[in-house]
Design a protein around this motif. Structure first.
Motif, short mmCIF file in Angstrom:
data_model
loop_
_atom_site.label_atom_id
_atom_site.label_comp_id
_atom_site.label_asym_id
_atom_site.label_seq_id
_atom_site.Cartn_x
_atom_site.Cartn_y
_atom_site.Cartn_z
N TYR A 1 0.83 -1.20 0.00
CA TYR A 1 0.00 0.00 0.00
C TYR A 1 0.87 1.26 0.00
N LEU A 2 1.87 1.30 0.85
CA LEU A 2 2.73 2.48 0.94
C LEU A 2 3.52 2.69 -0.35
N VAL A 3 3.96 1.62 -0.98
CA VAL A 3 4.76 1.75 -2.19
C VAL A 3 3.89 2.15 -3.38
N LEU A 4 2.73 1.54 -3.51
CA LEU A 4 1.91 1.76 -4.70
C LEU A 4 1.08 3.03 -4.65
N ARG A 5 0.79 3.56 -3.48
CA ARG A 5 -0.02 4.78 -3.42
C ARG A 5 0.80 6.04 -3.67
#
Length: 52
Positions: A25-29
Motif C-alpha cells: 500500500y505504501l509503495v503503490l499509493r
C-alpha cells in the motif's frame, strides 16, 4: 498440533500478511516525484566551471 501452536502460527501469518499488504500500500499509493530523481551525470554547483 496443539492449540498454542495454532495460535502462534495464525498470529505470525496474520502479522506477515498485514506487513506485506501495508508495504504494498505504501509503495503503490505514492506517485513518483520527478524532482527527486537524480542521475550520476548531474553536476553539482561546485563542479561548474567558472565562465569568464
Amino acid at each position: 498440533m496443539t492449540i498454542g501452536g495454532w495460535i502462534i502460527m495464525t498470529a505470525s501469518l496474520v502479522f506477515v500478511t498485514a506487513f506485506f499488504a501495508g508495504s504494498l500500500y505504501l509503495v503503490l499509493r505514492r506517485r513518483p516525484d520527478v524532482e527527486h530523481l537524480h542521475s550520476t551525470f548531474d553536476e553539482t554547483p561546485d563542479m561548474e566551471e567558472e565562465k569568464d
